[in-house]
Design a protein around this motif. Structure first.
Motif, short mmCIF file in Angstrom:
data_model
loop_
_atom_site.label_atom_id
_atom_site.label_comp_id
_atom_site.label_asym_id
_atom_site.label_seq_id
_atom_site.Cartn_x
_atom_site.Cartn_y
_atom_site.Cartn_z
N PRO A 86 -7.39 -1.09 11.73
CA PRO A 86 -7.70 0.23 11.17
C PRO A 86 -9.04 0.76 11.67
O PRO A 86 -10.03 0.02 11.75
CB PRO A 86 -7.73 -0.03 9.66
CG PRO A 86 -8.00 -1.49 9.52
CD PRO A 86 -7.37 -2.14 10.71
N GLU A 87 -9.04 2.03 12.04
CA GLU A 87 -10.26 2.76 12.38
C GLU A 87 -11.03 2.13 13.54
O GLU A 87 -12.25 2.16 13.58
CB GLU A 87 -11.16 2.88 11.14
CG GLU A 87 -10.50 3.67 10.03
CD GLU A 87 -11.12 3.42 8.67
OE1 GLU A 87 -12.21 2.85 8.62
OE2 GLU A 87 -10.49 3.80 7.67
N THR A 135 1.77 3.08 3.19
CA THR A 135 2.45 2.36 4.28
C THR A 135 3.55 3.22 4.89
O THR A 135 4.35 3.84 4.18
CB THR A 135 3.06 1.05 3.75
OG1 THR A 135 2.02 0.22 3.24
CG2 THR A 135 3.80 0.31 4.85
N LYS A 152 2.86 -5.57 12.40
CA LYS A 152 1.89 -4.80 11.61
C LYS A 152 0.95 -4.03 12.55
O LYS A 152 0.36 -4.61 13.46
CB LYS A 152 1.08 -5.73 10.70
CG LYS A 152 1.93 -6.41 9.63
CD LYS A 152 1.06 -7.24 8.69
CE LYS A 152 1.92 -7.96 7.65
NZ LYS A 152 2.63 -7.03 6.77
N GLY A 202 -3.46 4.39 7.18
CA GLY A 202 -2.81 3.35 6.38
C GLY A 202 -2.07 2.37 7.26
O GLY A 202 -2.07 2.48 8.49
N PRO A 203 -1.40 1.39 6.64
CA PRO A 203 -0.67 0.37 7.41
C PRO A 203 0.64 0.91 7.97
O PRO A 203 1.23 1.86 7.45
CB PRO A 203 -0.39 -0.72 6.37
CG PRO A 203 -1.16 -0.35 5.15
CD PRO A 203 -1.37 1.13 5.21
N ASP A 252 0.85 -1.18 0.00
CA ASP A 252 0.00 0.00 0.00
C ASP A 252 0.90 1.24 0.00
O ASP A 252 1.78 1.37 0.85
CB ASP A 252 -0.88 -0.02 1.26
CG ASP A 252 -1.93 1.08 1.27
OD1 ASP A 252 -1.65 2.18 0.75
OD2 ASP A 252 -3.02 0.84 1.81
N HIS A 257 -1.57 -0.04 12.51
CA HIS A 257 -2.30 0.86 11.62
C HIS A 257 -2.34 2.25 12.24
O HIS A 257 -2.42 2.41 13.46
CB HIS A 257 -3.73 0.36 11.39
CG HIS A 257 -3.80 -1.00 10.78
ND1 HIS A 257 -3.83 -1.21 9.42
CD2 HIS A 257 -3.83 -2.23 11.35
CE1 HIS A 257 -3.88 -2.51 9.17
NE2 HIS A 257 -3.89 -3.14 10.33
N TYR A 258 -2.27 3.27 11.40
CA TYR A 258 -2.56 4.63 11.85
C TYR A 258 -3.86 5.08 11.20
O TYR A 258 -4.17 4.70 10.06
CB TYR A 258 -1.41 5.58 11.51
CG TYR A 258 -1.16 5.83 10.04
CD1 TYR A 258 -1.69 6.96 9.40
CD2 TYR A 258 -0.39 4.96 9.27
CE1 TYR A 258 -1.46 7.20 8.06
CE2 TYR A 258 -0.16 5.18 7.93
CZ TYR A 258 -0.71 6.30 7.32
OH TYR A 258 -0.49 6.53 5.99
N PHE A 259 -4.65 5.87 11.93
CA PHE A 259 -5.98 6.20 11.43
C PHE A 259 -6.56 7.37 12.21
O PHE A 259 -6.01 7.81 13.24
CB PHE A 259 -6.91 4.99 11.55
CG PHE A 259 -7.10 4.47 12.95
CD1 PHE A 259 -8.14 4.92 13.73
CD2 PHE A 259 -6.22 3.54 13.49
CE1 PHE A 259 -8.32 4.46 15.03
CE2 PHE A 259 -6.38 3.06 14.78
CZ PHE A 259 -7.44 3.52 15.55
#
Length: 316
Positions: A203-204, A175, A235, A248-249, A172, A237-239
């Motif tokens: 995510p989210e 990323t 892994k 995104g990842p 992605d 995620h930021y959101f």
């Protein structure tokens, strides 16, 4: 009994030495300290050796050919003005041709920067600025070595300084790659205010925040600090919980992992001087990982006096 205690003492020293021998700080932190010490000790030669301009021609050519960075490769593609032959269809074949026609131009730019030029353009200005502020290097305290990641809000999403892999289809493009055992300072600008920046397992999902090693999680302003250890997941995620698709990842890597891009990293040095202590910063621009080690590619910037940044404490 005495001999037994002596043996235990020797064993403890051996084990301590073994641990210390294997305790390795992140190469980017090591680079930051060496550059800072070059100012502290007034040793320009140590500063120059950590620059891209100290690479030999073969070192530079091999580094540039093997670079994993989509944006830097695209810069060379734009300099390649010839048509690709019909047989050159794969990205690797096109890269080989573009590299062969453009790398010497890049090397000629590097070669023009002699030690004297680097000292006049990059080293002496920092020393002059410090002198203007009355800095006495022998009494300063280096408080933090951090990777600075500017964050802004644009087109309904967070934009974080990052470099993608050469093949955009492999990951992605949003990323963010973070190394373990390295401190990141995400600097949220005014455009992000009102949009909470979060890091989590999913995510989210604000119910699954990842808070270990994170200061300021969920902040819509001020800085967010992240330092991940070897126990943390690979892994994340930021959101933004209120804006679907805003993040995104996050890929968490070891410093020597080859499965990540050669990122252009800005290293922020924060130090104190005086009584009462006042705080100052220097920004080392465009640090890249090469087979020879970490090097910086642009002149450092004197940021001057600042308030004590979030998450930094004074030594006892």
């Amino acid at each position: 009994m005495l001999r037994y205690l002596q043996w235990l003492s020797v064993l403890a020293l051996i084990l301590l030495g073994h641990v210390q021998a294997h305790a390795q700080i992140h190469p980017k932190e090591a680079l930051g300290r060496k550059i800072f010490d070059s100012f502290r000790n007034n040793q320009f030669s140590e500063f120059y050796l950590r620059s891209i301009f100290a690479l030999e021609e073969d070192e530079f050519r091999n580094f540039l050919y093997g670079i994993k960075n989509h944006n830097l490769r695209q810069d060379l593609f734009r300099l390649h003005e010839q048509e690709f032959p019909p047989g050159a269809t794969s990205p690797l074949e096109k890269w080989r041709l573009a590299f062969a026609h453009t790398w010497r131009t890049q090397w000629s730019h590097i070669a023009r920067h002699s030690p004297r030029v680097v000292q006049a353009d990059a080293y002496d200005p920092i020393m002059r600025k410090a002198k203007d502020f009355g800095i006495q290097w022998e009494t300063v305290d280096l408080l933090a070595i951090e990777v600075l990641l500017p964050v802004r809000w644009e087109y309904g999403r967070f934009e974080i300084k990052r470099d993608p892999m050469p093949d955009l289809n492999s990951t992605d493009p949003r990323t963010v790659y973070l190394d373990r055992m390295l401190t990141y300072r995400l600097q949220l600008d005014a455009s992000t205010h009102g949009n909470a920046w979060m890091i989590g397992y999913a995510p989210e999902d604000s119910e699954q925040l990842f808070n270990s090693g994170v200061i300021g999680n969920g902040s819509g302003q001020e800085d967010v600090l992240i330092r991940l250890s070897s126990q943390f997941p690979e892994k994340l995620h930021y959101f933004c919980p209120d804006e679907p698709g805003a993040g995104g990842p996050i890929e968490v890597k070891d410093f020597d992992s080859i499965d990540k891009p050669n990122q252009r990293t800005d290293i922020l040095l924060t130090f104190s001087f005086g009584q009462p202590a006042r705080f100052y910063q220097i920004l080392i621009h465009e640090v890249l990982s090469t087979p020879k080690g970490e090097v910086f590619c642009e002149r450092p910037e004197w940021l001057g006096e600042v308030r004590l940044p979030r998450g930094i404490t004074l030594p006892d």
